[in-house]
Design an enzyme around this catalytic site. Structure first.
Site, PDB file in Angstrom:
ATOM      1  N   ASP A 110       0.833  -1.210   0.000  1.00 16.85           N
ATOM      2  CA  ASP A 110       0.000   0.000   0.000  1.00 16.85           C
ATOM      3  C   ASP A 110       0.865   1.257   0.000  1.00 16.85           C
ATOM      4  OD1 ASP A 110      -3.061  -0.897   0.953  1.00 16.85           O
ATOM      5  OD2 ASP A 110      -1.506  -2.212   1.726  1.00 16.85           O
ATOM      6  N   THR A 179      -6.878  -4.855   0.155  1.00 17.85           N
ATOM      7  CA  THR A 179      -5.710  -5.154   0.992  1.00 17.85           C
ATOM      8  C   THR A 179      -5.908  -6.433   1.799  1.00 17.85           C
ATOM      9  OG1 THR A 179      -5.137  -2.800   1.148  1.00 17.85           O
ATOM     10  CG2 THR A 179      -4.213  -4.259   2.812  1.00 17.85           C
TER      11      THR A 179
END
Length: 359
Positions: A110, A179
């Site tokens: 990320d 995620t």
């Protein structure tokens, strides 16, 4: 003694006069330049429309160029996402809890993807507002340059520049969508996304799948490299929903469309939008509708909204309201996405889901 005096030769007098004239010239020209700048005249940076005036209001940006940079940013971010996942060193941590009580996870994928995507876009378009899911360190001043090349597939679809005021533009970045699935190594759900909204309306979107290296993009009233499927089942649709609340949607969907309806649990908003389209990716499931019933962030959905809109589809709240991509970074009213269907008729069929979405 006689008083001492200063004698100047004819040459010295000439030099002195020339120096004086030079000083007067520079003073006068500086005065004129200052007067001209009040009226926006003069071509030097800092003295006219090409300098401070342009910087003050942001000037204009070309959406075709923004599309090219957005595609590049999504791919560059995707490279980081893939590299971190393949290293198997994610440095996973929690940012807290979601409203549903699940862990809101973050990884090195990320962070590194966000860094590449944000600074590429910010360097290319310094005057536009950029909203991103992950924190940007103000002390990090990395400059990632764009070579100003527009890919042939974009030039073929978007044949002319499309200028808009920079101040009307908001960019939404999702550096790693899905995620949770990324940490579980469910790679097919993972995407990187960029959206450009103009006056709050989604105008161009990019969804990139790092592990298959497929990229979908579209611009409203511009063109696209992806298209809708030839047919959709409106009577007993296949509905793609979040893995975290598939049971909640299934109960109401079966009541609305009958027991032949199929529910497809999936991760990532980008993946779910691609499920509605004709995507040449073997790992991509197919669906007729995308329904979400809880709070969702705008960087999760803006790119998909722009792509659907460009292809004639719709993405609204469950009550049928258009979504504005300004102001707050999330929406409360759930989500309904469709293409080549009677969207408002679908909205009217789902009153129970609307209520659920506001809980």
């Amino acid at each position: 003694m006689a008083p001492m005096g200063i004698r100047l030769s004819p040459l010295g007098v000439a030099v002195f006069c020339l120096l004086g004239l030079g000083v007067l010239y520079h003073l006068y020209s500086g005065f004129l330049a200052g007067r001209f700048s009040l009226f926006g005249l003069g071509g030097e940076p800092g003295g006219g429309a090409a300098g401070p005036a342009a910087a003050a209001d942001g000037g204009t940006v070309d959406l075709r160029e923004m599309l090219a940079v957005s595609v590049l940013a999504a791919v560059r971010g995707g490279d980081e996402v893939r590299r971190v996942r393949e290293s198997n060193v994610l440095h996973e941590k929690s940012k807290g809890k979601t409203r549903e009580g699940a862990e809101d996870k973050m990884t090195s994928g990320d962070v590194l993807s966000n860094r590449k995507m944000f600074y590429l876009l910010k360097t290319a378009f310094p005057s536009v507002q950029i909203n991103t899911e992950e924190h940007v360190d103000a002390a990090d001043q990395e400059v990632i340059l764009w070579d100003h090349k527009i890919p042939e597939d974009i030039l073929k679809e978007v044949t002319t520049p499309k200028e808009v005021p920079a101040e009307s533009v908001t960019v939404w970045i999702d550096p790693l969508d899905a995620t949770q699935e990324y940490t579980e190594d469910l790679r097919k759900y993972v995407t990187t996304m960029v959206c450009v909204a103009v006056n709050g309306k989604p105008m161009l979107g990019v969804i990139h799948k790092p592990f298959s290296e497929y990229t979908a993009w579209a611009m409203v009233d511009g063109g696209s490299n992806v298209k809708a499927r030839s047919s959709y089942n409106e009577k007993t649709p296949r509905i793609v929903v979040s893995r975290s609340h598939s049971g909640m949607v299934k109960q109401v969907a079966l009541q609305t469309f009958g027991n032949q309806t199929t529910i497809i649990p999936a991760g990532g908003a980008g993946y779910k939008v691609l499920a509605l389209l004709d995507v040449p990716d073997k790992s991509q499931e197919k669906a007729d509708l995308y329904i979400h019933v809880t709070y969702i962030k705008k960087w999760d959905i803006c790119a998909g909204n722009a792509i659907l809109k460009a292809l004639g589809g719709h993405m609204t709240t469950l009550s049928g309201e258009e979504i504005s991509y300004t102001g707050s970074d999330g929406i409360e009213g759930g989500l309904l996405a469709s293409i080549r269907m009677n969207h408002q008729a679908l909205v009217r069929k789902l009153p129970d889901l609307e209520k659920t979405g506001h809980k």
